[in-house]
Design a protein around this motif. Structure first.
Motif, short mmCIF file in Angstrom:
data_model
loop_
_atom_site.label_atom_id
_atom_site.label_comp_id
_atom_site.label_asym_id
_atom_site.label_seq_id
_atom_site.Cartn_x
_atom_site.Cartn_y
_atom_site.Cartn_z
N SER A 12 0.85 -1.09 -0.05
CA SER A 12 0.13 -0.07 -0.07
C SER A 12 0.92 1.31 0.07
N ALA A 13 1.82 1.13 0.67
CA ALA A 13 2.68 2.38 0.85
C ALA A 13 3.34 2.57 -0.48
N ALA A 14 3.83 1.67 -1.23
CA ALA A 14 4.46 1.91 -2.69
C ALA A 14 3.19 2.44 -3.66
N ALA A 15 1.74 1.85 -3.36
CA ALA A 15 0.75 2.38 -4.13
C ALA A 15 0.51 3.80 -4.10
N VAL A 16 0.63 4.35 -2.87
CA VAL A 16 0.67 5.74 -2.56
C VAL A 16 1.53 6.63 -3.51
N ALA A 17 2.68 6.08 -3.69
CA ALA A 17 3.77 6.99 -4.67
C ALA A 17 3.46 6.77 -5.81
N ALA A 18 2.31 5.78 -6.25
CA ALA A 18 2.74 5.57 -7.67
C ALA A 18 1.02 5.54 -8.32
N ALA A 19 0.16 5.62 -7.78
CA ALA A 19 -1.41 5.67 -7.97
C ALA A 19 -1.64 6.48 -9.30
N PRO A 20 -2.36 6.05 -9.98
CA PRO A 20 -2.87 7.02 -11.21
C PRO A 20 -3.58 8.11 -10.48
N LEU A 21 -3.82 9.29 -11.36
CA LEU A 21 -4.39 10.39 -10.81
C LEU A 21 -5.26 10.91 -11.75
N LEU A 22 -6.41 11.73 -11.43
CA LEU A 22 -7.17 12.36 -12.41
C LEU A 22 -6.86 13.63 -12.65
N THR A 23 -6.69 13.87 -13.93
CA THR A 23 -6.23 15.16 -14.53
C THR A 23 -7.62 16.17 -14.99
N ASP A 193 -4.83 8.72 -16.30
CA ASP A 193 -3.28 8.55 -16.77
C ASP A 193 -2.55 7.80 -15.98
N VAL A 194 -2.28 6.55 -16.28
CA VAL A 194 -1.57 5.59 -15.55
C VAL A 194 -0.11 5.72 -15.65
N GLU A 195 0.34 6.21 -17.05
CA GLU A 195 1.68 6.31 -17.02
C GLU A 195 2.36 7.45 -16.34
N LYS A 196 1.70 8.54 -16.21
CA LYS A 196 2.52 9.82 -15.49
C LYS A 196 2.10 9.72 -13.92
N SER A 197 1.59 8.87 -13.62
CA SER A 197 1.09 8.62 -12.08
C SER A 197 2.21 9.21 -11.22
N LYS A 198 2.08 10.14 -10.19
CA LYS A 198 2.79 10.50 -9.20
C LYS A 198 2.19 10.42 -7.61
N ARG A 199 0.91 10.44 -7.67
CA ARG A 199 0.21 10.52 -6.39
C ARG A 199 -1.02 10.07 -6.26
N ALA A 200 -1.53 9.51 -5.18
CA ALA A 200 -2.87 9.20 -5.08
C ALA A 200 -3.83 10.42 -4.81
N ASP A 201 -5.00 10.38 -5.36
CA ASP A 201 -5.93 11.24 -5.20
C ASP A 201 -7.18 11.06 -4.22
N THR A 202 -6.91 9.62 -3.67
CA THR A 202 -7.85 9.10 -2.82
C THR A 202 -7.18 7.93 -2.11
N LYS A 203 -7.64 7.53 -1.02
CA LYS A 203 -7.26 6.47 -0.15
C LYS A 203 -8.02 5.28 -0.21
N THR A 204 -7.57 4.12 -0.63
CA THR A 204 -8.39 2.87 -0.66
C THR A 204 -7.49 1.78 0.10
N PRO A 205 -8.03 0.77 0.62
CA PRO A 205 -7.52 -0.19 1.50
C PRO A 205 -6.07 -0.56 0.92
N TRP A 206 -5.97 -0.77 -0.32
CA TRP A 206 -4.77 -1.28 -0.93
C TRP A 206 -3.75 -0.10 -1.27
N VAL A 207 -4.23 0.98 -1.34
CA VAL A 207 -3.42 2.11 -1.85
C VAL A 207 -3.55 3.20 -0.55
N ARG A 208 -2.67 2.94 0.35
CA ARG A 208 -2.73 3.81 1.45
C ARG A 208 -1.28 3.86 2.27
#
Length: 222
Positions: A12-23, A193-208
């Motif tokens: 989950s910690a890794a996912a926070v650093a790389a999750a796709p974001l909404l532009t 945009d999954v390619e340019k992901s840099k941060r998570a815009d939301t908290k999910t159980p596996w992205v935290r």
């Protein structure tokens, strides 16, 4: 169970650093849909229903009006973050399927039992996930399934989530699945945009984020 939870938290910690974001922009090729993910349409009404589930659960858990208003204020972007979660989960499901990963009901029940024990009770677990991740109690089973999928996907593809290379490998799998599904969001919610992901815009159980001691800490609503 301790090792399982630590694995999930590292992931989950890794996912926070790389999750796709909404532009900011998008296309409107699918009127009436909040998003189209592969052959699946997430309609605006489905999105609104999911948001209402969370709001109803918050209302039931927080009888005090002032506290309820504070909870609403903290989740002011709930509609967008909920759609983000719904899309990201579908991308993960596709990546897991491509890797031959499946999840049994026994695995889900084992995770639920362990988390209930850790939280102290079923109610504490439900309130903790509602408070931290905006997951309504009725959605816990599918949320646990998604988290187990993330753990098993990382293992199957040989992604060591303690290392940057492993994290990159994990998100490469999700990027491939995202391209395969050709995710398309209604412009009112942004684009995917999954390619340019840099941060998570939301908290999910596996992205935290990982807590200070490396353990999940669901808290009972005050």
């Amino acid at each position: 169970m301790h090792r399982r939870r630590r694995t999930a938290l590292v992931l989950s910690a890794a996912a926070v650093a790389a999750a796709p974001l909404l532009t900011a922009c998008g296309s409107d090729a699918h009127p009436g849909a909040a998003a189209v993910v592969g052959d699946d349409r997430i309609t605006v009404s489905q999105l609104e229903s999911r948001v209402n589930e969370v709001r109803d659960a918050q209302r039931a858990a927080i009888p005090d009006e002032q506290q309820y208003e504070q909870a609403i204020a903290k989740t002011g972007g709930l509609t967008r973050s909920t759609l983000h979660t719904m899309v990201l989960d579908k991308v993960l499901h596709q990546a897991a399927a491509d890797a031959g990963v499946d999840v049994s009901r026994r695995e889900i029940q084992t995770m639920r039992s362990g988390l209930e024990q850790q939280a102290g009770s079923k109610k504490a677990l439900e309130q903790g996930w509602l408070q931290q991740y905006s997951v309504a109690p009725s959605r816990l089973t599918e949320s646990f399934r998604t988290e187990i999928e993330a753990q098993k996907l990382a293992k199957v593809i040989g992604a060591d989530m303690n290392a940057p290379e492993g994290q990159a490998l994990f998100w490469k799998a999700l990027s491939k699945a995202s391209k395969k599904l050709d995710v398309d969001l209604n412009p009112r919610y942004g684009t995917w945009d999954v390619e340019k992901s840099k941060r998570a815009d939301t908290k999910t159980p596996w992205v935290r984020e990982v807590s200070g001691n490396g353990e999940a800490q669901p808290k009972q609503q005050a």
